[in-house]
Design an enzyme around this catalytic site. Structure first.
Site, PDB file in Angstrom:
ATOM      1  CG  HIS A   1      -8.923   6.575  12.349  1.00  0.00           C
ATOM      2  ND1 HIS A   1      -7.927   5.592  11.935  1.00  0.00           N
ATOM      3  CD2 HIS A   1      -9.915   6.447  11.481  1.00  0.00           C
ATOM      4  CE1 HIS A   1      -8.536   4.873  10.867  1.00  0.00           C
ATOM      5  NE2 HIS A   1      -9.737   5.241  10.946  1.00  0.00           N
TER       6      HIS A   1
ATOM      7  CG  ASP B   1     -12.782   6.085   7.538  1.00  0.00           C
ATOM      8  OD1 ASP B   1     -11.693   5.750   7.991  1.00  0.00           O
ATOM      9  OD2 ASP B   1     -13.811   6.230   8.144  1.00  0.00           O
TER      10      ASP B   1
ATOM     11  CG  ASP C   1     -13.333   7.995  13.270  1.00  0.00           C
ATOM     12  OD1 ASP C   1     -14.293   8.053  12.219  1.00  0.00           O
ATOM     13  OD2 ASP C   1     -12.866   6.981  13.679  1.00  0.00           O
TER      14      ASP C   1
ATOM     15  CG  HIS D   1     -22.751   2.963  14.885  1.00  0.00           C
ATOM     16  ND1 HIS D   1     -22.848   2.425  13.890  1.00  0.00           N
ATOM     17  CD2 HIS D   1     -21.267   3.120  15.314  1.00  0.00           C
ATOM     18  CE1 HIS D   1     -21.637   2.397  13.222  1.00  0.00           C
ATOM     19  NE2 HIS D   1     -20.636   2.722  14.046  1.00  0.00           N
TER      20      HIS D   1
END
Length: 421
Positions: A229, A149, A302, A306
């Site tokens: 996803h 992924d 998902d 960040h």
């Protein structure tokens, strides 16, 4: 430790009924009316909805290697705050879990810091570079499945070999499907918003072409194959055809693809940048139809945190990814159940027992089952405020949106891992 949940609307055997749930140690000891247990902590759930702990097949905990984005401790705490008791983190880490030695580093962090159940994926290829297969046989007993992924496996022959090894190891593949030759350097969907703003777009073909390839390979090898996803109408139709042909294929969809389209992008802000991107209205309608008819098997977040700097560079230059563990249930309840797309029973299935079944586990409220339970208040409205997130990641496309469905309590293995108040 005993906990007695009283008078909640409890999801039992596919339906809701008002009853009590008694937890004794790490298992459910009784489900029924007017239960009594001397010495138990009694929690009044009147007016609340009691579900099996939610199961997320797709998260990013970022440890080892990227602890400035998220850690096992912060990521599992965020998941617990969203009602999750089981999560499956992806392998785009440093080092990538492509060998037993590298996987062990992640397992050690999980053992040390996780407050809920965590079952990691091993990488399909070494370094997720698509050139050489990982130690699939050696890792199979220590990870829940295999994925690259963050990247798609570009080589058909490499994927065929991987599927054969994974099938022989008794595991499954969860594939990020992305043909890099079809990306065209885009940051958002190649659709209406991109055209209006003169931006390069990511085509739906970059997703559905490798899905079609992989379903063909899954039919050939017999492997259990799961699509990460899913976002495009053509992709959903490919899965529908694969299921009809008897291929062992399942797929997941995210809350942001359920609730939003590219035309919901309101500003040049990295919080709207994720991979796959927000698609068009027809794609969202296909997602709703796929949820209704069972083509789409489950909902996964998902969750991809960040740093603020990485998400603060606008649509073109920000990192791909959005957080979702703490808002997933509320987004889906607000946009699917309150709008009449699905009933609450179906949503409960899509977020608990269905994803659990894909990884060979159970998520049920029944005597003898694991005491993994989430309690929600569906009547309470709240405004999404990332500053209140437990996750270290704060970038959400739902910032400022009014949602229904607060997490009140999360119990994992009989331990209270989140309590709102």
């Amino acid at each position: 430790m005993s906990i007695l949940l009283k008078n909640g609307s409890v999801y039992v055997d596919g339906a809701f009924r008002t009853c009590d749930v008694l937890i004794d140690g790490d298992t459910i000891a009784a489900v029924g009316e007017n239960l009594i247990c001397a010495g138990a902590e009694v929690i009044d759930c009147t007016g609340k909805t009691v579900l099996p702990g939610l199961v997320d097949l797709h998260v990013h905990l970022r440890e080892p290697g990227f602890a400035y984005k998220e850690t096992v401790a912060s990521g599992t705490a965020a998941a617990a705050a969203g009602g999750y008791t089981t999560v499956c983190p992806m392998p785009n880490l440093n080092p990538v879990p492509d060998s037993r030695e590298h996987l062990q580093l992640q397992l050690d962090a999980i053992e040390r810091d996780a407050i809920i159940r965590v079952f990691p994926f091993g990488a399909i290829t070494v370094g997720e570079k698509g050139k050489e297969l990982s130690d699939i046989t050696g890792m199979a007993k220590s990870c829940i499945g295999f994925s690259d992924d963050g990247k798609g496996v570009q080589s058909e022959e490499m994927m065929r070999q991987a599927m054969t090894l994974v099938k022989n190891a008794g595991s499954f593949i969860s594939a990020h499907c992305e043909d890099e030759s079809l990306l065209e350097g885009g940051a958002i969907h190649k659709g209406e918003y991109a055209a209006l703003h003169g931006m390069r777009g990511i085509s739906s073909a970059s997703e559905y072409v490798p899905i079609e390839r992989d379903i063909r390979l899954a039919a050939e090898t017999g492997v259990q194959y799961h699509v990460c996803h899913i976002s495009a109408k053509e992709s959903i139709e490919a899965v529908r055809r694969g299921k009809a042909a008897g291929v062992r294929v399942t797929c997941e969809v995210t809350p942001h693809h359920i609730a939003l389209t590219d035309m919901d992008i309101t500003e040049d802000d990295g919080r709207f940048k994720m991979n796959p991107p927000l698609r068009g209205r027809e794609d969202r309608e296909a997602i709703w139809a796929g949820l209704q008819d069972g083509t789409i098997d489950c909902i996964a977040t998902d969750h991809a945190p960040h740093s603020a700097e990485e998400k603060g560079r606008g649509l073109e230059k920000s990192a791909f990814g959005t957080v979702g563990s703490e808002t997933a249930f509320a987004v889906c309840y607000t946009h699917l159940v309150r709008t009449g797309v699905l009933n609450l029973e179906k949503l409960a299935h899509l977020m608990s027992s269905a994803p659990a079944a894909i990884i060979g586990r159970r998520a049920e409220i029944a005597v003898g089952e694991a005491a993994d339970i989430a309690v929600f208040d569906l009547t309470e409205q709240f405004t999404v405020d990332p500053d209140q997130f437990v996750s270290m990641g704060k970038s959400s496309p739902f910032t400022g949106q009014e949602l229904y469905g607060t997490t009140e309590l999360t119990v994992c293995a009989g331990n209270i891992v989140y309590r709102r108040r």
